[in-house]
Design a protein around this motif. Structure first.
Motif, PDB file in Angstrom:
ATOM      1  N   TYR A  24       0.561  -0.856   0.324  1.00  0.00           N
ATOM      2  CA  TYR A  24      -0.109   0.253  -0.151  1.00  0.00           C
ATOM      3  C   TYR A  24       0.657   1.267  -0.106  1.00  0.00           C
ATOM      4  CZ  TYR A  24      -3.706  -3.304   1.479  1.00  0.00           C
ATOM      5  OH  TYR A  24      -4.676  -4.626   1.037  1.00  0.00           O
ATOM      6  N   ASN A  25       0.660   2.308  -0.802  1.00  0.00           N
ATOM      7  CA  ASN A  25       0.857   3.518  -0.616  1.00  0.00           C
ATOM      8  C   ASN A  25       2.782   3.377  -1.113  1.00  0.00           C
ATOM      9  OD1 ASN A  25      -1.728   5.526   0.038  1.00  0.00           O
ATOM     10  ND2 ASN A  25      -1.199   4.303   1.908  1.00  0.00           N
TER      11      ASN A  25
ATOM     12  N   ALA B  40       3.540   6.282  -4.541  1.00  0.00           N
ATOM     13  CA  ALA B  40       2.003   7.637  -5.532  1.00  0.00           C
ATOM     14  C   ALA B  40       1.372   7.089  -5.776  1.00  0.00           C
ATOM     15  CB  ALA B  40       2.716   8.689  -5.702  1.00  0.00           C
ATOM     16  N   ILE B  41       1.073   5.108  -5.821  1.00  0.00           N
ATOM     17  CA  ILE B  41       0.102   4.176  -5.937  1.00  0.00           C
ATOM     18  C   ILE B  41      -0.404   3.580  -5.059  1.00  0.00           C
ATOM     19  CG2 ILE B  41      -1.080   2.255  -7.271  1.00  0.00           C
ATOM     20  CD1 ILE B  41       1.768   2.956  -8.927  1.00  0.00           C
ATOM     21  N   ASN B  42      -1.802   4.021  -4.563  1.00  0.00           N
ATOM     22  CA  ASN B  42      -2.604   3.378  -3.865  1.00  0.00           C
ATOM     23  C   ASN B  42      -2.724   2.174  -2.715  1.00  0.00           C
ATOM     24  OD1 ASN B  42      -5.280   5.708  -5.190  1.00  0.00           O
ATOM     25  ND2 ASN B  42      -4.353   5.858  -3.080  1.00  0.00           N
ATOM     26  N   LYS B  43      -2.443   1.094  -4.392  1.00  0.00           N
ATOM     27  CA  LYS B  43      -2.151   0.060  -3.690  1.00  0.00           C
ATOM     28  C   LYS B  43      -1.451  -0.860  -5.068  1.00  0.00           C
ATOM     29  CE  LYS B  43      -5.764  -3.234  -3.517  1.00  0.00           C
ATOM     30  NZ  LYS B  43      -6.749  -4.156  -3.069  1.00  0.00           N
TER      31      LYS B  43
ATOM     32  N   ALA C  66      -2.249  -2.744 -10.290  1.00  0.00           N
ATOM     33  CA  ALA C  66      -1.350  -1.241  -9.375  1.00  0.00           C
ATOM     34  C   ALA C  66      -3.023  -0.849  -9.402  1.00  0.00           C
ATOM     35  CB  ALA C  66      -1.325  -0.922 -10.408  1.00  0.00           C
TER      36      ALA C  66
ATOM     37  N   GLN D 273      -5.341   2.872  -8.436  1.00  0.00           N
ATOM     38  CA  GLN D 273      -5.640   4.134  -7.967  1.00  0.00           C
ATOM     39  C   GLN D 273      -6.710   4.684  -7.520  1.00  0.00           C
ATOM     40  OE1 GLN D 273      -2.607   5.989  -7.328  1.00  0.00           O
ATOM     41  NE2 GLN D 273      -3.802   7.640  -6.388  1.00  0.00           N
ATOM     42  N   TYR D 274      -7.355   5.002  -6.386  1.00  0.00           N
ATOM     43  CA  TYR D 274      -8.765   5.173  -6.260  1.00  0.00           C
ATOM     44  C   TYR D 274      -8.379   7.298  -6.300  1.00  0.00           C
ATOM     45  CZ  TYR D 274      -8.509   1.528  -3.616  1.00  0.00           C
ATOM     46  OH  TYR D 274      -8.710   0.263  -2.453  1.00  0.00           O
ATOM     47  N   ILE D 275      -8.977   7.273  -7.102  1.00  0.00           N
ATOM     48  CA  ILE D 275      -9.429   8.477  -8.339  1.00  0.00           C
ATOM     49  C   ILE D 275     -11.150   9.402  -7.251  1.00  0.00           C
ATOM     50  CG2 ILE D 275     -10.357   9.350 -10.460  1.00  0.00           C
ATOM     51  CD1 ILE D 275      -9.234   7.098 -11.633  1.00  0.00           C
TER      52      ILE D 275
ATOM     53  N   SER E  23     -12.349   4.192  -9.534  1.00  0.00           N
ATOM     54  CA  SER E  23     -11.099   3.565  -9.248  1.00  0.00           C
ATOM     55  C   SER E  23     -10.340   3.318 -11.041  1.00  0.00           C
ATOM     56  CB  SER E  23     -10.391   2.619  -8.448  1.00  0.00           C
ATOM     57  OG  SER E  23     -10.856   1.475  -8.385  1.00  0.00           O
TER      58      SER E  23
ATOM     59  N   GLU F 213      -7.544   0.426 -12.591  1.00  0.00           N
ATOM     60  CA  GLU F 213      -6.625  -0.404 -12.163  1.00  0.00           C
ATOM     61  C   GLU F 213      -5.336  -0.506 -13.411  1.00  0.00           C
ATOM     62  OE1 GLU F 213      -8.444  -3.791 -10.003  1.00  0.00           O
ATOM     63  OE2 GLU F 213      -9.496  -2.877  -9.704  1.00  0.00           O
TER      64      GLU F 213
END
Length: 269
Positions: A154-155, A158-161, A191, A193-195, A202, A204
């Motif tokens: 996680y994080n 700079a990528i959420n998951k 990967a 990323q929540y938007i 999000s 992916e």
């Protein structure tokens, strides 16, 4: 550099090239793109699919989303000659460790899958006076065993998951009574990323690399040498309206695919 040296180098290059052309092993078809479940097939073999056991042979990173003890089986037969079977199971696990006096835990998913692809009743022929004559039948295909691992981070960057996975596999390729086996290693990444902007939830991105490491195969009867080709599959998944609707696109050895799915209820797509 003298003319003699140039001539010697040219002769050596010619010998190396001729030896390479004669001894280069041929590549066989990579069967993994077919060793998936119905959802993966319908969505274009997209490597961004997460948490789906029927997808683990395509992308081992999907193991990171396994949260129970599931079991899958997919089978089909065409005209009694083309046979397809995928069986798999998986479960989540936890590793506990200490770092600098602090206790940590890392969750992961592991899966074990078996697949076979075969075609039977292939005519065996001989050439007699320029005409083919059938003298029997034979079968050809693959036996495939796949052990995959995946975990979430996680994080990072700079990528959420980021789900990262790897797999070790064994493959046996056979034609009639001649067979060859090899091992291989695959690598996968998903990967997210929540938007959370308007109706977009999000995005992916998925990447699967097959045969990142794989020795060649040598048929025990004919002595022919073959390689499993290195392949990369790319995919994206755009999630809309709180992840209820997804639009997917992928690029693989079959071309470009676009698909979508809608979640009617939790776990029902």
């Amino acid at each position: 550099m003298t003319k003699k040296q140039i001539f010697t180098i040219a002769i050596c290059l010619c010998l190396l090239l001729s030896k390479g052309l004669i001894g280069v092993p041929k590549s066989i078809t990579n069967p993994q793109a077919m060793m998936v479940g119905a959802r993966s097939i319908s969505l274009g073999l997209n490597p961004a699919i997460y948490g789906d056991l029927g997808h683990t042979i395509l992308n081992p990173a999907t193991n990171a989303g396994i949260n129970q003890l599931p079991f899958i089986i997919t089978s089909q037969q065409l005209l009694g000659e083309f046979n397809y079977l995928v069986v798999g199971t998986g479960l989540p696990g936890t590793i506990r460790f200490r770092r600098k006096g602090e206790a940590y835990r890392k969750e992961f998913g592991v899966s074990l899958s078996y697949s076979s692809l075969s075609i039977s009743k292939v005519p065996k022929t001989i050439n007699q006076d320029g005409l083919p004559y059938q003298i029997g039948e034979f079968s050809a295909g693959y036996h495939f065993l796949h052990l995959g691992f995946g975990a979430n981070f996680y994080n990072k960057l700079a990528i959420n998951k980021i789900a990262v996975g790897t797999a070790i596999k064994t493959l046996t390729y056979y034609v009639d009574s001649s067979a060859a086996s090899t091992i291989g290693i695959d690598i996968g990444i998903i990967a997210m990323q929540y938007i959370d902007y308007k109706f977009i939830s999000s995005l992916e991105f998925g990447l699967a690399m097959h045969n990142a490491l794989s020795p060649g195969l040598k048929m025990n009867k004919t002595g022919n040498t073959m390689n499993l080709p290195f392949e990369m599959i790319l995919g994206t998944k755009l999630n809309l309206w709180n992840d209820r609707l997804s639009v997917l696109s992928s690029i693989n050895n079959l071309g470009v695919s676009i698909g979508s799915e809608f979640e009617i209820e939790e776990g029902v797509f």
